[in-house]
Scaffold this motif. Sequence first.
Motif, mmCIF file in Angstrom:
data_model
loop_
_atom_site.group_PDB
_atom_site.id
_atom_site.type_symbol
_atom_site.label_atom_id
_atom_site.label_comp_id
_atom_site.label_asym_id
_atom_site.label_seq_id
_atom_site.Cartn_x
_atom_site.Cartn_y
_atom_site.Cartn_z
ATOM 1 N N THR A 4 -105.172 94.007 57.703
ATOM 2 C CA THR A 4 -104.580 93.026 56.777
ATOM 3 C C THR A 4 -104.997 91.605 57.118
ATOM 4 N N GLY A 13 -105.325 84.810 50.040
ATOM 5 C CA GLY A 13 -105.064 85.900 49.115
ATOM 6 C C GLY A 13 -105.040 85.467 47.665
ATOM 7 N N PRO A 14 -104.393 86.263 46.852
ATOM 8 C CA PRO A 14 -104.431 86.072 45.395
ATOM 9 C C PRO A 14 -103.814 84.759 44.911
ATOM 10 N N GLN A 15 -102.971 84.144 45.731
ATOM 11 C CA GLN A 15 -102.327 82.890 45.338
ATOM 12 C C GLN A 15 -103.005 81.690 45.991
ATOM 13 N N ARG A 16 -104.296 81.792 46.269
ATOM 14 C CA ARG A 16 -104.954 80.784 47.110
ATOM 15 C C ARG A 16 -104.981 79.387 46.504
ATOM 16 N N ASN A 17 -104.768 79.274 45.192
ATOM 17 C CA ASN A 17 -104.784 77.948 44.572
ATOM 18 C C ASN A 17 -103.400 77.308 44.483
ATOM 19 N N GLN A 36 -95.829 87.833 54.268
ATOM 20 C CA GLN A 36 -96.490 88.158 53.007
ATOM 21 C C GLN A 36 -97.046 86.891 52.332
ATOM 22 N N ASP A 40 -100.790 86.064 51.149
ATOM 23 C CA ASP A 40 -101.095 85.798 49.732
ATOM 24 C C ASP A 40 -101.649 84.398 49.483
ATOM 25 N N TYR A 41 -101.081 83.396 50.174
ATOM 26 C CA TYR A 41 -101.423 82.006 49.890
ATOM 27 C C TYR A 41 -102.400 81.425 50.910
#
Lengths: 246, 246
Positions: A4, A13-17, A36, A40-41
């Motif tokens: 991970t 991750g998927p929320q990097r912006n 988490q 994600d960030y």
Amino acid sequence: MCQTAHSHADFVGPQRNRRALVIFSGGQDSTTCLLQAIADYGQQQVEAISFYYGQRHAIELEKAQWIANDLGIKQTVIDTSVIKQVTNNALMDESQVIQPAHVTSSNPSSAANQASQYPNTFVDGRNALFLLLAGSYAKSQGIHDIIMGVCETDFSGYPDCRDRFIKSMNVTMDLSMDYAFNVKTPLMYLTKAETWALADQLGYLEYVKQHTHTCYYGVEGGCGQCPSCLLRDKGLNEYLQSKEAK
Amino acid sequence: MCQTAHSHADFVGPQRNRRALVIFSGGQDSTTCLLQAIADYGQQQVEAISFYYGQRHAIELEKAQWIANDLGIKQTVIDTSVIKQVTNNALMDESQVIQPAHVTSSNPSSAANQASQYPNTFVDGRNALFLLLAGSYAKSQGIHDIIMGVCETDFSGYPDCRDRFIKSMNVTMDLSMDYAFNVKTPLMYLTKAETWALADQLGYLEYVKQHTHTCYYGVEGGCGQCPSCLLRDKGLNEYLQSKEAK
């Protein structure tokens, strides 16, 4: 074991912006949320906010500070002892014995507790206060996403852990500050066993087990007897058994 | 002059079977709300709650205490300086100059204020915090009705003075504490002139004029220059002119 994000400092991750503010007590649930959020960030995009309001045991806050520091997360600690001025309950008052739900409070000064079906660890308006102050802080930092580890499936039945409250609060915060908040509660419909599974998926099962603090009585490693310890241990055993069975 | 309730100690108005908690700053608006609540509920059924949060001038709180005492109303004072930990603005910070709306803040640490169309006297989340703490206290006392003197027609355009915020907050408070709150804002759609007319109808025009405090700069009797004093004086003049014209 680890496949991970947490071992890859440059991963986002998927929320990097976006950026996120995690409401962080140092317990199992909020620590899992923090881990988490980092996945994600990205670590640089995450902050933690912790509230001190005269809990029985300072150990909870100490654990939170240790974990935030260990994970390299900026932590803001807010003194919310104001809540003691307007309400009182067993979590803040050494003279009261912690009782499960459906047992009335022994404190004659608390009419609300006496008539309540909630356990006397309930602080009226607590999560609303935490979210509101987190929102004021988040707006001052230009952060929109606020993450909180509340959970409807928790045994307690506290009204301010329910999804309907969180969504109403999100809208109210928007209207209060004219700012687009995004309140996220990733644990809302998870059982304790599933929250342990999430920590494991993130590669942090042992970390959460060793470093988080959940005991109402503030016993290092847990008393094993209070409602919070029982819930935590039961969930862990369930998860470990289901893992072995696979 | 007086044909109203305040001189009849045993009179109770249309809400005589309920109790009310008035959010009370000692200013014109909340004093008028308190006087109306006494007329509607009866003096014994009304309490006041006041919030101190590091305002520039303690005179506001002193006036509130004087008025509550003078009217024989139980007053609870809550220290909400916690809000200074999460936000900052001109009402609490002596180093800032009070500016009208559409002028950006001079405080470089406040990204939100810099980008805002609101005057820099706006405290993010202030009215939500006041209502939430008033709600916790009201529930502890078995009170359901909470009265607040916010007003959409106020010049300021603060988002947390709007009716949509108040109604959303009311629902959120219910969900937070599982308790039926009734948040009332009798001044919501009144102009300042109409609020003066209400004080006059209650038999308290001179009382409100003499004893309430509204000046941002804390000048006894008002500086006559700040946005708050200008609004108050303009409304009073409008009302007195319309009264003379009748």
